[in-house]
Motif scaffolding. Sequence first.
Motif, PDB file in Angstrom:
ATOM      1  N   GLY A   1       0.821  -1.209   0.000  1.00 12.50           N
ATOM      2  CA  GLY A   1       0.000   0.000   0.000  1.00 12.50           C
ATOM      3  C   GLY A   1       0.854   1.257   0.000  1.00 12.50           C
ATOM      4  O   GLY A   1       0.541   2.237  -0.691  1.00 12.50           O
ATOM      5  N   THR A   2       1.942   1.230   0.767  1.00  9.77           N
ATOM      6  CA  THR A   2       2.870   2.363   0.792  1.00  9.77           C
ATOM      7  C   THR A   2       3.486   2.571  -0.584  1.00  9.77           C
ATOM      8  O   THR A   2       3.576   3.701  -1.075  1.00  9.77           O
ATOM      9  CB  THR A   2       3.989   2.123   1.829  1.00  9.77           C
ATOM     10  OG1 THR A   2       3.408   2.014   3.140  1.00  9.77           O
ATOM     11  CG2 THR A   2       4.998   3.259   1.824  1.00  9.77           C
ATOM     12  N   PHE A   3       3.920   1.465  -1.211  1.00  5.82           N
ATOM     13  CA  PHE A   3       4.527   1.559  -2.540  1.00  5.82           C
ATOM     14  C   PHE A   3       3.547   2.154  -3.558  1.00  5.82           C
ATOM     15  O   PHE A   3       3.911   3.054  -4.326  1.00  5.82           O
ATOM     16  CB  PHE A   3       4.980   0.174  -3.007  1.00  5.82           C
ATOM     17  CG  PHE A   3       5.620   0.177  -4.363  1.00  5.82           C
ATOM     18  CD1 PHE A   3       6.974   0.433  -4.496  1.00  5.82           C
ATOM     19  CD2 PHE A   3       4.873  -0.063  -5.504  1.00  5.82           C
ATOM     20  CE1 PHE A   3       7.574   0.452  -5.744  1.00  5.82           C
ATOM     21  CE2 PHE A   3       5.451  -0.054  -6.760  1.00  5.82           C
ATOM     22  CZ  PHE A   3       6.810   0.206  -6.882  1.00  5.82           C
ATOM     23  N   LEU A   4       2.308   1.664  -3.560  1.00  3.69           N
ATOM     24  CA  LEU A   4       1.319   2.139  -4.533  1.00  3.69           C
ATOM     25  C   LEU A   4       0.980   3.611  -4.327  1.00  3.69           C
ATOM     26  O   LEU A   4       0.878   4.382  -5.290  1.00  3.69           O
ATOM     27  CB  LEU A   4       0.039   1.290  -4.442  1.00  3.69           C
ATOM     28  CG  LEU A   4       0.150  -0.147  -4.943  1.00  3.69           C
ATOM     29  CD1 LEU A   4      -1.150  -0.900  -4.696  1.00  3.69           C
ATOM     30  CD2 LEU A   4       0.511  -0.176  -6.425  1.00  3.69           C
ATOM     31  N   SER A   5       0.798   4.007  -3.060  1.00  4.07           N
ATOM     32  CA  SER A   5       0.454   5.402  -2.786  1.00  4.07           C
ATOM     33  C   SER A   5       1.607   6.329  -3.175  1.00  4.07           C
ATOM     34  O   SER A   5       1.388   7.416  -3.734  1.00  4.07           O
ATOM     35  CB  SER A   5       0.090   5.593  -1.307  1.00  4.07           C
ATOM     36  OG  SER A   5       1.194   5.325  -0.464  1.00  4.07           O
ATOM     37  N   MET A   6       2.840   5.892  -2.931  1.00  2.57           N
ATOM     38  CA  MET A   6       3.997   6.711  -3.283  1.00  2.57           C
ATOM     39  C   MET A   6       4.233   6.720  -4.797  1.00  2.57           C
ATOM     40  O   MET A   6       4.703   7.709  -5.362  1.00  2.57           O
ATOM     41  CB  MET A   6       5.239   6.215  -2.539  1.00  2.57           C
ATOM     42  CG  MET A   6       5.151   6.393  -1.028  1.00  2.57           C
ATOM     43  SD  MET A   6       6.733   6.090  -0.183  1.00  2.57           S
ATOM     44  CE  MET A   6       7.668   7.531  -0.692  1.00  2.57           C
TER      45      MET A   6
ATOM     46  N   GLY B   1       1.222   8.635   2.068  1.00  2.00           N
ATOM     47  CA  GLY B   1       2.193   8.106   1.118  1.00  2.00           C
ATOM     48  C   GLY B   1       2.299   8.963  -0.130  1.00  2.00           C
ATOM     49  O   GLY B   1       3.397   9.194  -0.645  1.00  2.00           O
ATOM     50  N   VAL B   2       1.158   9.452  -0.606  1.00  2.00           N
ATOM     51  CA  VAL B   2       1.149  10.336  -1.777  1.00  2.00           C
ATOM     52  C   VAL B   2       1.947  11.601  -1.483  1.00  2.00           C
ATOM     53  O   VAL B   2       2.814  12.021  -2.260  1.00  2.00           O
ATOM     54  CB  VAL B   2      -0.297  10.692  -2.181  1.00  2.00           C
ATOM     55  CG1 VAL B   2      -0.309  11.768  -3.267  1.00  2.00           C
ATOM     56  CG2 VAL B   2      -1.028   9.453  -2.683  1.00  2.00           C
ATOM     57  N   GLY B   3       1.668  12.204  -0.336  1.00  2.00           N
ATOM     58  CA  GLY B   3       2.358  13.441   0.034  1.00  2.00           C
ATOM     59  C   GLY B   3       3.850  13.242   0.232  1.00  2.00           C
ATOM     60  O   GLY B   3       4.661  14.073  -0.183  1.00  2.00           O
ATOM     61  N   ALA B   4       4.215  12.105   0.841  1.00  2.00           N
ATOM     62  CA  ALA B   4       5.636  11.830   1.087  1.00  2.00           C
ATOM     63  C   ALA B   4       6.394  11.666  -0.225  1.00  2.00           C
ATOM     64  O   ALA B   4       7.527  12.132  -0.367  1.00  2.00           O
ATOM     65  CB  ALA B   4       5.778  10.571   1.940  1.00  2.00           C
ATOM     66  N   SER B   5       5.771  10.997  -1.192  1.00  2.00           N
ATOM     67  CA  SER B   5       6.424  10.792  -2.484  1.00  2.00           C
ATOM     68  C   SER B   5       6.594  12.110  -3.235  1.00  2.00           C
ATOM     69  O   SER B   5       7.661  12.383  -3.800  1.00  2.00           O
ATOM     70  CB  SER B   5       5.609   9.819  -3.337  1.00  2.00           C
ATOM     71  OG  SER B   5       6.231   9.600  -4.577  1.00  2.00           O
ATOM     72  N   ILE B   6       5.560  12.933  -3.218  1.00  2.00           N
ATOM     73  CA  ILE B   6       5.644  14.232  -3.891  1.00  2.00           C
ATOM     74  C   ILE B   6       6.748  15.088  -3.279  1.00  2.00           C
ATOM     75  O   ILE B   6       7.453  15.817  -3.978  1.00  2.00           O
ATOM     76  CB  ILE B   6       4.287  14.969  -3.815  1.00  2.00           C
ATOM     77  CG1 ILE B   6       3.231  14.225  -4.640  1.00  2.00           C
ATOM     78  CG2 ILE B   6       4.414  16.406  -4.332  1.00  2.00           C
ATOM     79  CD1 ILE B   6       1.837  14.812  -4.524  1.00  2.00           C
ATOM     80  N   SER B   7       6.917  14.976  -1.969  1.00  2.00           N
ATOM     81  CA  SER B   7       7.935  15.797  -1.290  1.00  2.00           C
ATOM     82  C   SER B   7       9.358  15.284  -1.530  1.00  2.00           C
ATOM     83  O   SER B   7      10.323  15.950  -1.172  1.00  2.00           O
ATOM     84  CB  SER B   7       7.654  15.857   0.213  1.00  2.00           C
ATOM     85  OG  SER B   7       7.867  14.609   0.817  1.00  2.00           O
ATOM     86  N   GLY B   8       9.482  14.078  -2.126  1.00  2.00           N
ATOM     87  CA  GLY B   8      10.808  13.623  -2.516  1.00  2.00           C
ATOM     88  C   GLY B   8      11.348  12.385  -1.838  1.00  2.00           C
ATOM     89  O   GLY B   8      12.476  11.976  -2.108  1.00  2.00           O
ATOM     90  N   LEU B   9      10.578  11.718  -0.962  1.00  2.00           N
ATOM     91  CA  LEU B   9      11.067  10.506  -0.318  1.00  2.00           C
ATOM     92  C   LEU B   9      11.190   9.379  -1.346  1.00  2.00           C
ATOM     93  O   LEU B   9      10.338   9.234  -2.218  1.00  2.00           O
ATOM     94  CB  LEU B   9      10.132  10.065   0.814  1.00  2.00           C
ATOM     95  CG  LEU B   9      10.499  10.563   2.217  1.00  2.00           C
ATOM     96  CD1 LEU B   9      10.288  12.074   2.297  1.00  2.00           C
ATOM     97  CD2 LEU B   9       9.642   9.868   3.267  1.00  2.00           C
ATOM     98  N   ASN B  10      12.251   8.583  -1.211  1.00  2.00           N
ATOM     99  CA  ASN B  10      12.476   7.470  -2.124  1.00  2.00           C
ATOM    100  C   ASN B  10      11.470   6.352  -1.868  1.00  2.00           C
ATOM    101  O   ASN B  10      11.280   5.928  -0.725  1.00  2.00           O
ATOM    102  CB  ASN B  10      13.900   6.942  -1.943  1.00  2.00           C
ATOM    103  CG  ASN B  10      14.211   5.782  -2.858  1.00  2.00           C
ATOM    104  OD1 ASN B  10      13.969   4.627  -2.525  1.00  2.00           O
ATOM    105  ND2 ASN B  10      14.745   6.100  -4.037  1.00  2.00           N
ATOM    106  N   ILE B  11      10.840   5.859  -2.944  1.00  2.00           N
ATOM    107  CA  ILE B  11       9.780   4.867  -2.804  1.00  2.00           C
ATOM    108  C   ILE B  11      10.304   3.557  -2.217  1.00  2.00           C
ATOM    109  O   ILE B  11       9.724   3.010  -1.268  1.00  2.00           O
ATOM    110  CB  ILE B  11       9.103   4.598  -4.160  1.00  2.00           C
ATOM    111  CG1 ILE B  11       8.379   5.847  -4.655  1.00  2.00           C
ATOM    112  CG2 ILE B  11       8.121   3.434  -4.039  1.00  2.00           C
ATOM    113  CD1 ILE B  11       7.713   5.669  -6.009  1.00  2.00           C
ATOM    114  N   CYS B  12      11.396   3.049  -2.763  1.00  2.00           N
ATOM    115  CA  CYS B  12      11.911   1.748  -2.332  1.00  2.00           C
ATOM    116  C   CYS B  12      12.363   1.776  -0.872  1.00  2.00           C
ATOM    117  O   CYS B  12      11.999   0.898  -0.081  1.00  2.00           O
ATOM    118  CB  CYS B  12      13.055   1.309  -3.237  1.00  2.00           C
ATOM    119  SG  CYS B  12      12.544   0.901  -4.915  1.00  2.00           S
TER     120      CYS B  12
END
Length: 205
Positions: free
Chosen positions: A48-53, A143-154
């Motif tokens: 779920g974290t991976f998909l949201s990111m 997760g969406v917000g974290a990915s947009i802000s630049g956190l690495n998905i893996c």
Amino acid sequence: MNLYLISVLLFALSANLDNFTVAITFGMRKIKMNFFINLLIAVITGVGTFLSMWIGGIIGRAFPASVSNTLGSVILILIGLWFLKDFFKKPREEDETGQKEKVNLNTMLKDPEKADLDSSGTIDAKESAILALALTINNFGMGVGASISGLNICATTIFTFLISMFSITLGYRVGRGCIPKSLSRFVPLISGGIVIALGIFEMLI
């Protein structure tokens, strides 16, 4: 520990606070959970974290890097504020009449023992999958917000998986030690604070 790792850890800790309190409840109620169930919940939470990111990454690519970082940070701060709102709103919501509440994903998070749908005293694979889905949906926006802000998905997915395994094991043991269930109501407050801190931290680095 570098700043990037701190951001990933803050996310993983916040994402797994619900897992921790759910496990505390199971421990207190002597509802059995084995290693496979713990692993299944952690895998679903990680996916779920991976998909949201992944979705957040697609959104983030539509903007310049500086704008994406700010946008993601603002989303995280707003989600944190929403968690805080949920915490301060709860005392008023608990004054409802004692009607039997239909079990759904939302009620499972509020009262985790309802995840034991057949009242067998054991969480099976089907029940744990439904519970994990509820936990994952609850953290989707983060997760969406974290990915947009630049956190690495893996890296974030791996840490979320590992901390999920640890938090459920620890929470279950803590629960069996008779920790008051009333403490679980502070989870939105703690989680909201961590998410807001993550948003501010990402905005500054």
